[in-house]
Design a protein around this motif. Structure first.
Motif, PDB file in Angstrom:
ATOM      1  N   TYR A 160      -4.635   8.894   3.669  1.00 14.20           N
ATOM      2  CA  TYR A 160      -5.203   7.541   3.795  1.00 14.20           C
ATOM      3  C   TYR A 160      -4.261   6.561   3.115  1.00 14.20           C
TER       4      TYR A 160
ATOM      5  N   SER B 170      -7.107   1.877   4.300  1.00 12.93           N
ATOM      6  CA  SER B 170      -8.481   2.405   4.303  1.00 12.93           C
ATOM      7  C   SER B 170      -9.205   2.267   2.982  1.00 12.93           C
ATOM      8  N   GLY B 171      -8.513   1.811   1.947  1.00 13.47           N
ATOM      9  CA  GLY B 171      -9.192   1.739   0.660  1.00 13.47           C
ATOM     10  C   GLY B 171      -8.258   1.259  -0.422  1.00 13.47           C
ATOM     11  N   LEU B 172      -8.635   1.550  -1.642  1.00 13.06           N
ATOM     12  CA  LEU B 172      -7.882   1.021  -2.769  1.00 13.06           C
ATOM     13  C   LEU B 172      -7.834   2.036  -3.909  1.00 13.06           C
TER      14      LEU B 172
ATOM     15  N   ILE C 286     -12.759   4.489  -0.749  1.00  8.01           N
ATOM     16  CA  ILE C 286     -12.222   4.645   0.589  1.00  8.01           C
ATOM     17  C   ILE C 286     -13.337   4.338   1.590  1.00  8.01           C
TER      18      ILE C 286
ATOM     19  N   VAL D 173      -3.818   3.303   0.898  1.00  7.32           N
ATOM     20  CA  VAL D 173      -4.613   2.559  -0.085  1.00  7.32           C
ATOM     21  C   VAL D 173      -3.739   1.510  -0.778  1.00  7.32           C
TER      22      VAL D 173
ATOM     23  N   PHE E  66       0.821  -1.216   0.000  1.00  7.63           N
ATOM     24  CA  PHE E  66       0.000   0.000   0.000  1.00  7.63           C
ATOM     25  C   PHE E  66       0.849   1.257   0.000  1.00  7.63           C
TER      26      PHE E  66
ATOM     27  N   LEU F 273     -11.222   4.067  -7.529  1.00 12.54           N
ATOM     28  CA  LEU F 273     -10.691   4.529  -6.242  1.00 12.54           C
ATOM     29  C   LEU F 273     -11.839   4.517  -5.250  1.00 12.54           C
TER      30      LEU F 273
END
Ligand SMILES: *[C@@H]1O[C@H](CO)[C@@H](O)[C@H](O)[C@H]1NC(C)=O
Ligand SMILES: *[C@@H]1O[C@H](CO)[C@@H](O)[C@H](O)[C@H]1NC(C)=O
Ligand SMILES: *[C@@H]1O[C@H](CO)[C@@H](O)[C@H](O)[C@H]1NC(C)=O
Ligand SMILES: *[C@@H]1O[C@H](CO)[C@@H](O)[C@H](O)[C@H]1NC(C)=O
Ligand SMILES: *[C@@H]1O[C@H](CO)[C@@H](O)[C@H](O)[C@H]1NC(C)=O
Length: 479
Positions: free
Chosen positions: A106, A195-197, A119, A108, A94, A117
């Motif tokens: 954040y 927290s996300g991608l 989150i 990701v 990440f 994208l």
């Protein structure tokens, strides 16, 4: 099997290259020429020669073009990098982005195998415990976007709504990036502090119909070169490796020449497959013995930083293991995988039409199961059944090369790693926090189907549930 939740108070990290700071065009606060009372300012008379007048005129023009976002050339071209974190012994990699005004950082997953994208949102009810989540009320530039967001990966699903805000990464900024704000995330998809991608493949693959962050930058002409590049670290077989280790370097707009040697061997993405970063897998050898491969679209492989291992069609994967004496197909939880005698050093090499690249025996040897049997990192995968690529080439391979994703012409290049790439990256330790300045910004384009009721009807191959196995402490991902 899931990892226990770690008490991670990991400082969010954001590394930006500080180049030239280009203030966001609209922030100059110049009064518009029409409809406003413009106060008269008295200034000292300026003496300019012709050259100076020329420069001044050009600046005025660029300023206006920049202010109204019409000219990409008004934005500076640049490059930037982001230091990544290697999570759970090469399971995922990440980086960090910042969203909103003021920007909040954040972590990701950086995923070249998808294009959205998203989150975790502050109202997340499922799968977000212990994560940094997005608080829309804290951002003055946040806008709610009509529509729902939903994406399914091999490892799980994330869904929620859509939002628009300023997104920054590696010194680049997209002023009105649309992204998913998820309130339901399936268990195990996100592991704190992620927290996300960030999807880094082409817009045509985006389930939300949104131009991906990277593609807005490329189309906005702000990159020095039309490339993104990765060096991914290896902690497989490192005694005492921690859950978070230095993950490598991700660059946008340039390659990092200190991380590779020789030429980058670029191979074109077939014109009918500019969705993933697709390359045809043309040659595969196991300890120098060739495995027969089909040609055409049956050979297509997605080069995917977001997938831990390598998946391929049953026929070729079984032919591959047939070249390893004593190997056997696994069953039960490991259905689709194969084991082989740990005493065998397996050297697999792949070619995508050009040079041949080896996977180190260390990366192939996923883990020792019992009584000298080892689990191989290449498994059977029926992605092409749902119209996706036949092969998913994940980190098992990508740790062995420097990889470059080039937008023009669409191509993926590999180069040999510099001998000191690993030490130069790991010496600095796990990257820690800063939100840097922005060197170039663009106004992203909107969604293709801005008013579409259901943006999630176009499903990518990855919407097929796949066998995910958790081995010991390492989780394996297919994004
Ligand atoms: C204009 O002024 C700059 C200094 O500000 C000087 O370098 C340049 O030579 C001048 N050009 C001409 C044509 O006089
Ligand atoms: C966006 O608007 C929808 C519909 O009004 C609402 O349900 C949702 O909570 C809003 N999202 C945010 C993050 O404000
Ligand atoms: C790949 O296979 C083809 C056909 O078998 C062969 O001609 C070619 O030399 C191989 N390329 C590499 C890089 O091994
Ligand atoms: C694992 O690391 C040890 C010690 O560095 C090394 O001797 C061994 O060859 C490595 N195993 C594999 C499969 O690479
Ligand atoms: C290149 O990689 C090195 C690690 O070897 C890192 O320290 C440096 O900041 C990177 N530079 C760029 C421009 O990516």
């Amino acid at each position: 099997m899931r990892l226990e939740v770690l008490p991670i108070s990991f400082a969010l990290s954001l590394f930006f290259s500080v180049d030239h700071t280009l203030a966001a065009p609209a922030s100059h606060g110049q009064p518009s020429s029409r409809g406003l009372h413009v106060p008269i300012l008295r200034r000292a008379r300026v003496e300019r020669n012709d050259t100076e007048w020329g420069n001044w005129a050009k600046q005025q023009k660029q300023f206006l073009e920049g202010k109204y976002g019409r000219s990409p050339s008004a934005t500076k071209r640049s490059s930037g990098y982001n230091l990544m974190v290697n999570q759970n012994i090469d399971s995922s990699y990440f980086g960090s982005i910042a969203i909103g005004t003021p920007p909040v950082a954040y972590n990701v997953i950086l995923d070249t195998g998808s294009s959205d994208l998203w989150i975790a949102n502050s109202d997340c009810t499922e799968g977000c415990s212990g994560l940094e989540t997005f608080h829309s009320s804290s951002s003055s530039t946040f806008t709610n976007v009509t529509g729902s967001f939903s994406i399914t990966y091999g490892s799980g699903q994330a869904s929620g709504g859509l939002a628009r805000d300023v997104v920054q990464m590696a010194g680049f900024q997209v002023n009105n990036q649309v992204f998913g704000l998820c309130d339901v995330v399936s268990g195990g998809l996100l592991n704190a502090p992620v927290s996300g991608l960030m999807g880094l493949a082409w817009k045509s693959l985006s389930t939300s119909g949104v131009t991906p962050f990277w593609q807005s930058l490329y189309e906005g002409n702000v990159w020095d070169e039309s490339v993104m590049a990765f060096y991914l670290t290896r902690f497989q077989n490192v005694t005492d490796a921690q859950d978070q280790e230095p993950g490598g370097v991700f660059t946008m707009g340039t390659t990092n020449s200190s991380l590779y040697t020789g030429q980058i061997d670029y191979q074109d993405v077939p014109s009918d497959a500019v969705t993933y970063w697709t390359l045809p897998l043309t040659n595969l050898t196991v300890n120098s013995n060739s495995v027969t491969l089909p040609s055409g679209s049956s050979s297509y492989a997605a080069i995917d930083t977001g997938t831990t291992l390598i998946g391929g069609p049953t026929a070729q994967v079984s032919a591959l293991y047939a070249q390893i004496p004593g190997s056997a197909a696994e069953t039960g939880q490991f259905q689709g995988y194969y084991n082989y005698p740990c005493s065998t050093s397996v050297n697999i090499a792949l070619s995508f039409g050009g040079q041949s690249w080896s996977i180190s025996p260390t990366d192939f040897k996923l883990t020792e199961l019992e009584s000298g049997r080892c689990l191989g990192a290449i498994f059977e995968f029926q992605g092409s059944n749902s119209g996706g690529p036949a092969w998913i080439i994940g980190d098992t391979f990508l740790k062995n090369v420097y990889s470059v994703f080039r937008a023009k012409p669409p191509s993926v290049g590999f180069a040999a790693l510099a001998a000191n790439a690993e030490s130069s990256v790991t010496a600095a330790g796990v990257p820690t926090a800063t939100i840097g300045s922005v060197s170039a910004s663009v106004t992203g384009s909107g969604r293709t189907h801005e008013n579409a009721a259901s943006p999630n009807s176009a499903l990518a191959w990855s919407h097929v549930a796949l066998l995910i196995c958790a081995l010991g402490t390492s989780l394996l991902y297919l994004f």
